[in-house]
Design an enzyme around this catalytic site. Structure first.
Site, PDB file in Angstrom:
ATOM      1  N   CYS A   1      32.426   2.813  61.857  1.00 41.34           N
ATOM      2  CA  CYS A   1      32.431   1.769  62.521  1.00 41.34           C
ATOM      3  C   CYS A   1      32.592   0.716  61.334  1.00 41.34           C
ATOM      4  CB  CYS A   1      31.018   1.909  63.692  1.00 41.34           C
ATOM      5  SG  CYS A   1      29.035   1.587  62.858  1.00 41.34           S
ATOM      6  N   LEU A   2      32.175  -0.290  62.050  1.00 40.63           N
ATOM      7  CA  LEU A   2      32.115  -1.535  61.047  1.00 40.63           C
ATOM      8  C   LEU A   2      31.012  -1.415  59.392  1.00 40.63           C
ATOM      9  CD1 LEU A   2      33.032  -4.126  60.085  1.00 40.63           C
ATOM     10  CD2 LEU A   2      31.279  -5.166  61.150  1.00 40.63           C
TER      11      LEU A   2
END
Length: 174
Positions: A136-137
């Site tokens: 993800c981020l």
């Protein structure tokens, strides 16, 4: 008090290991050992660590580093799933070879028919025994996706805790 108990436990474990393990050069009753006491101490601590790890209920690490992820992608030994929203991939970029399945859809996506999964997400659906790496981020959502996959019966799941932020930083340095 607790520290004293800990040291006692360590000594007991060391004695158990020392008495149950045949170490090269170890002394035998009535004999001299060519191994120094410092080496014996080091071996005992090493064996204690191995014993404690063997009987630990802690699962193996699920974290994947940047270098490990690069190797997995190059060897095509893992299914990499980016759980960010599509607009995040458009705005910030994506890891080449990763399939985008937003976090809110992971539970449903991993229960789809393989053809339906491929049509909707553009990649092969991972099998229960495949290695899956979630990204993800910054590692928060990928950990949630990992937990979801485990609850669905996937055995070999990991996540990239550095996420896109770590990927970009490392790619710029290489």
């Amino acid at each position: 008090m607790a520290l004293r108990r800990c040291w006692r436990f360590t000594r007991v474990v060391q004695r158990v290991l020392w008495n149950s393990t045949v170490l090269p050069g170890a002394s035998v009753p009535g004999g001299q050992s060519p191994v120094s006491s410092l080496d014996n101490t080091h071996l005992c601590y090493k064996n204690t660590e191995l014993l404690l790890r063997r009987f630990s209920s802690r699962p193996p690490s699920t974290d994947v580093s940047y270098d490990q992820l690069k190797l997995l992608l190059a060897a095509r030994k893992s299914v990499v799933i980016d759980v960010r929203e599509p607009w995040e991939l458009r705005e910030y970029g994506f890891i080449p070879g990763a399939t985008n399945v937003p976090l809110g859809q992971v539970n449903t996506a991993l229960q789809l028919d393989p053809e339906e999964y491929k049509e909707k997400y553009g990649g092969d659906m991972p099998q229960q025994t495949d290695n899956i790496v979630f990204s993800c981020l910054a590692g928060v959502r990928s950990k949630k996706a990992l937990d979801t996959a485990v609850s669905l019966g996937y055995n070999d799941v990991q996540h990239y805790p550095g996420g896109w932020q770590d990927w970009v930083k490392n790619e710029q340095h290489n």
